[in-house]
Design a protein around this motif. Structure first.
Motif, PDB file in Angstrom:
ATOM      1  N   UNK A 116       0.822  -1.209   0.000  1.00  0.00           N
ATOM      2  CA  UNK A 116       0.000   0.000   0.000  1.00  0.00           C
ATOM      3  C   UNK A 116       0.858   1.262   0.000  1.00  0.00           C
ATOM      4  N   UNK A 117       1.827   1.304   0.907  1.00  0.00           N
ATOM      5  CA  UNK A 117       2.646   2.507   1.059  1.00  0.00           C
ATOM      6  C   UNK A 117       3.601   2.702  -0.119  1.00  0.00           C
ATOM      7  N   UNK A 118       4.061   1.614  -0.729  1.00  0.00           N
ATOM      8  CA  UNK A 118       4.957   1.755  -1.875  1.00  0.00           C
ATOM      9  C   UNK A 118       4.228   2.426  -3.034  1.00  0.00           C
ATOM     10  N   UNK A 119       2.963   2.087  -3.220  1.00  0.00           N
ATOM     11  CA  UNK A 119       2.181   2.740  -4.279  1.00  0.00           C
ATOM     12  C   UNK A 119       2.080   4.241  -4.032  1.00  0.00           C
ATOM     13  N   UNK A 120       1.991   4.637  -2.763  1.00  0.00           N
ATOM     14  CA  UNK A 120       1.957   6.059  -2.434  1.00  0.00           C
ATOM     15  C   UNK A 120       3.281   6.736  -2.783  1.00  0.00           C
ATOM     16  N   UNK A 121       4.404   6.035  -2.556  1.00  0.00           N
ATOM     17  CA  UNK A 121       5.708   6.582  -2.937  1.00  0.00           C
ATOM     18  C   UNK A 121       5.802   6.778  -4.444  1.00  0.00           C
ATOM     19  N   UNK A 122       5.229   5.832  -5.190  1.00  0.00           N
ATOM     20  CA  UNK A 122       5.234   5.938  -6.645  1.00  0.00           C
ATOM     21  C   UNK A 122       4.383   7.113  -7.111  1.00  0.00           C
ATOM     22  N   UNK A 123       3.172   7.182  -6.599  1.00  0.00           N
ATOM     23  CA  UNK A 123       2.228   8.204  -7.054  1.00  0.00           C
ATOM     24  C   UNK A 123       2.682   9.615  -6.697  1.00  0.00           C
ATOM     25  N   UNK A 124       3.381   9.756  -5.587  1.00  0.00           N
ATOM     26  CA  UNK A 124       3.860  11.073  -5.166  1.00  0.00           C
ATOM     27  C   UNK A 124       5.148  11.488  -5.873  1.00  0.00           C
ATOM     28  N   UNK A 125       5.819  10.524  -6.518  1.00  0.00           N
ATOM     29  CA  UNK A 125       7.107  10.800  -7.143  1.00  0.00           C
ATOM     30  C   UNK A 125       8.274  10.702  -6.181  1.00  0.00           C
ATOM     31  N   UNK A 126       7.994  10.404  -4.929  1.00  0.00           N
ATOM     32  CA  UNK A 126       9.039  10.313  -3.909  1.00  0.00           C
ATOM     33  C   UNK A 126      10.068   9.235  -4.259  1.00  0.00           C
ATOM     34  N   UNK A 127       9.626   8.168  -4.892  1.00  0.00           N
ATOM     35  CA  UNK A 127      10.536   7.062  -5.218  1.00  0.00           C
ATOM     36  C   UNK A 127      11.660   7.540  -6.147  1.00  0.00           C
ATOM     37  N   UNK A 128      11.341   8.525  -7.014  1.00  0.00           N
ATOM     38  CA  UNK A 128      12.358   9.035  -7.938  1.00  0.00           C
ATOM     39  C   UNK A 128      13.359   9.932  -7.215  1.00  0.00           C
ATOM     40  N   UNK A 129      12.892  10.619  -6.195  1.00  0.00           N
ATOM     41  CA  UNK A 129      13.805  11.401  -5.371  1.00  0.00           C
ATOM     42  C   UNK A 129      14.808  10.484  -4.669  1.00  0.00           C
ATOM     43  N   UNK A 130      14.327   9.364  -4.144  1.00  0.00           N
ATOM     44  CA  UNK A 130      15.212   8.415  -3.469  1.00  0.00           C
ATOM     45  C   UNK A 130      16.211   7.819  -4.448  1.00  0.00           C
ATOM     46  N   UNK A 131      15.759   7.506  -5.651  1.00  0.00           N
ATOM     47  CA  UNK A 131      16.658   6.946  -6.656  1.00  0.00           C
ATOM     48  C   UNK A 131      17.750   7.920  -7.050  1.00  0.00           C
ATOM     49  N   UNK A 132      17.365   9.172  -7.306  1.00  0.00           N
ATOM     50  CA  UNK A 132      18.349  10.190  -7.707  1.00  0.00           C
ATOM     51  C   UNK A 132      19.383  10.420  -6.610  1.00  0.00           C
ATOM     52  N   UNK A 133      18.951  10.306  -5.372  1.00  0.00           N
ATOM     53  CA  UNK A 133      19.857  10.510  -4.238  1.00  0.00           C
ATOM     54  C   UNK A 133      21.056   9.578  -4.319  1.00  0.00           C
ATOM     55  N   UNK A 134      20.857   8.380  -4.865  1.00  0.00           N
ATOM     56  CA  UNK A 134      21.938   7.399  -4.950  1.00  0.00           C
ATOM     57  C   UNK A 134      22.424   7.178  -6.384  1.00  0.00           C
ATOM     58  N   UNK A 135      22.069   8.095  -7.273  1.00  0.00           N
ATOM     59  CA  UNK A 135      22.578   8.031  -8.639  1.00  0.00           C
ATOM     60  C   UNK A 135      22.000   6.915  -9.473  1.00  0.00           C
ATOM     61  N   UNK A 136      20.793   6.452  -9.135  1.00  0.00           N
ATOM     62  CA  UNK A 136      20.165   5.371  -9.883  1.00  0.00           C
ATOM     63  C   UNK A 136      19.436   5.964 -11.085  1.00  0.00           C
TER      64      UNK A 136
END
Length: 222
Positions: A196-216
């Protein structure tokens, strides 16, 4: 009084994903979904295959970086956390003759224990696994194997220790498959909460912020 729920995470160490100091893309996802003080993450760094077994036998609550086929699908959460790409370390001579994966036919290929990368090949290779990435890189140096399948950042960290030089090259993203988190059968509530919460990270765009933080690269993100 209320107490934090302990979550025991068993994982291998991958640079930028599950670093030994507790940072990394995978760990940041967990902290977003299971924040303090409601939850407390307890991390055990173990070889990949051992992490799978710990979850299967309920000695750990979850493990990270799992591909389909690594364990029964009943353990694996639905959400793809990353499109996992695997890199290939080889001699520059072999790289100059590279014509795709078929160039590895009948070659001696090594990978870390439990990765089962041989399932990606529909032609014969001499495949072996070893717990030590540094050991495999040294085996390549002395000619006991022809190539190592692993991750660029981890191999670069060991480059000098393995005494490798410009005669060797890492070819990026020769294999690709979706990566997941997997949960003990006794922790299905944690699994449902994650999905449930992972879908919220996706929809908010937060997951991309986390990825960029580590150069992914965004192409690797879900």
């Amino acid at each position: 009084m209320s107490y934090a729920q302990d979550i025991h995470v068993a994982t291998d160490i991958w640079e930028g994903y599950s670093n030994r100091d507790g940072t990394g893309y995978y760990f940041d996802i967990l902290r977003e979904i299971y924040p303090s003080p409601e939850y407390s993450l307890k991390i055990s760094y173990v070889p990949f295959r051992r992490g799978l077994r710990m979850v299967e036998t309920s000695r750990a609550d979850l493990t990270l970086g799992v591909n389909r086929g690594d364990m029964d699908d009943g353990f694996i959460a639905k959400a793809v956390v990353e499109n996992d790409t695997v890199d290939l370390l080889m001699s520059r001579d072999l790289a100059q003759k590279w014509q795709g994966l078929n160039s590895l036919k009948n070659k001696r290929i090594a990978a870390r224990s439990g990765y089962n990368f041989d399932i990606h090949f529909d032609f014969p290779i001499e495949y072996s696994e070893n717990n030590s990435l540094l050991g495999m890189m040294r085996m390549l140096k002395i000619g006991r194997i022809d190539a190592v399948l692993d991750y660029l950042a981890d191999m670069k960290n060991l480059w000098e220790q393995a005494c490798l030089d410009d005669n060797y090259i890492i070819m990026e993203a020769v294999l690709a498959s979706p990566a997941f988190f997997a949960f003990s059968r006794e922790q299905q509530d944690l699994k449902k909460h994650f999905e449930t919460k992972f879908q919220e990270l996706l929809q908010s765009g937060r997951i991309y912020e986390l990825g960029r933080k580590y150069g992914i690269e965004e192409s690797q993100l879900p």
